[in-house]
Design an enzyme around this catalytic site. Structure first.
Site, PDB file in Angstrom:
ATOM      1  N   SER A 110     -72.219-118.074 -42.120  1.00  0.00           N
ATOM      2  CA  SER A 110     -71.242-117.735 -43.164  1.00  0.00           C
ATOM      3  C   SER A 110     -71.042-118.899 -44.132  1.00  0.00           C
ATOM      4  CB  SER A 110     -69.914-117.335 -42.532  1.00  0.00           C
ATOM      5  OG  SER A 110     -69.348-118.416 -41.823  1.00  0.00           O
TER       6      SER A 110
ATOM      7  N   ARG B 254     -72.016-117.989 -47.987  1.00  0.00           N
ATOM      8  CA  ARG B 254     -70.946-117.987 -48.990  1.00  0.00           C
ATOM      9  C   ARG B 254     -71.358-118.799 -50.210  1.00  0.00           C
ATOM     10  NH1 ARG B 254     -67.585-119.511 -45.891  1.00  0.00           N
ATOM     11  NH2 ARG B 254     -66.456-117.601 -45.401  1.00  0.00           N
TER      12      ARG B 254
ATOM     13  N   ASN C  12     -72.640-116.835 -53.895  1.00  0.00           N
ATOM     14  CA  ASN C  12     -71.903-117.045 -55.142  1.00  0.00           C
ATOM     15  C   ASN C  12     -72.770-117.698 -56.211  1.00  0.00           C
ATOM     16  OD1 ASN C  12     -68.758-116.466 -55.000  1.00  0.00           O
ATOM     17  ND2 ASN C  12     -69.414-117.123 -52.967  1.00  0.00           N
TER      18      ASN C  12
END
Length: 278
Positions: A207, A211, A215
């Site tokens: 994660s 993440r 993005n």
């Protein structure tokens, strides 16, 4: 003019070209450890060196008198990171606070590469003859290391290694193993505890990488889509390139520094959890 139009890339070809890496071979599978993305390594190392050089200059020019704007900005950054590490890490922060500062500066500098126009480097490489046609050495080249899952996952694996290191250092190998087998349900549920803890370690690492990667990849893709809106000679192209591009670039400033801050904060949180027992 006709020949140029015939050879103009489609939107799909344009995006595929800009998403291609300068690597030692073409990757055909999801996982292939023999593939090395040279552009990701080059730009990430370069940003790391620049970050270290900037912090070195700040330390060298620091004075006890009235600080310069540069010194004041660096001092604000250092104080912010130190305050965050104090609130999360309850123990020796001699290494962790500088680590958090390094992570923030490094990730922020890598993310800032996304502000370089998407067609700038391809045009430069085409002018030099190094990337004009398919097969040229620099035809494929991506400048944004954090939009490469390999780069983001590599940093996340570094945080994972630190989680293991501090977990064993603080609790001892026996205490860490006991926690691995006994937490959270007790030693009589050892198989379930081990499975749950392994999943937790994996989830934190993946994660953390996904993440940042997700993005920055999305932001990079939006810049490419804006570049496809048309040439500057048309009204629609002017609106797309200047207005839409400027709006997205301003908004992307928040994303760039927010993702660096989140990566730093999660690093501190995970290392803080390694200091504590269940």
């Amino acid at each position: 003019m006709t020949m140029a139009a015939d050879h103009a890339p489609t939107a799909t070809e344009y995006i595929k070209h800009h998403l291609g890496h300068l690597s030692n071979a073409h990757q055909n599978s999801v996982v292939d450890f023999s593939i090395i993305n040279y552009d990701t390594i080059f730009w990430s190392v370069l940003m790391g060196v620049i970050g270290l050089f900037v912090m070195y200059l700040a330390a060298r020019k620091a004075t006890s008198g009235v600080p310069t704007r540069f010194q004041a900005a660096v001092e604000m950054l250092v104080e912010m990171v130190d305050d965050q590490s104090k609130s999360i890490i309850h123990g020796n922060r001699t290494f962790i606070a500088p680590l958090a500062l390094t992570v923030f500066v490094w990730v922020a500098l890598m993310n800032c590469l996304d502000f370089i126009p998407v067609d700038f480097l391809p045009r430069v490489f085409a002018w030099t003859g190094l990337g004009a046609e398919y097969g040229d050495p620099l035809y494929h080249h991506r400048i944004l290391p954090t939009a490469d899952l390999n780069g983001a996952l590599g940093m996340a694996l570094g945080v994972f290694a630190l989680m293991l290191y501090y977990g064993i250092k603080i609790k001892g190998i026996g205490g860490w193993l006991h926690e691995l087998f006994a937490a959270p349900f007790g030693i009589w549920m050892a198989p379930a505890n081990v499975l749950l803890n392994i999943i937790e370690y994996a989830a934190k690492t993946i994660s953390l990488a996904m993440r940042l990667f997700g993005n920055m990849y999305a932001g990079e893709l939006v810049f490419m889509l804006i570049a496809l809106l048309g040439g500057m000679a048309t009204a629609f192209g002017f609106i797309g390139h200047v207005i839409a591009g400027s709006i997205w670039a301003i908004f992307h400033i928040l994303i760039v520094f927010l993702q660096a801050f989140i990566f730093m904060m999660l690093t501190l949180v995970y290392l803080g959890q390694a200091h504590e027992g269940h």
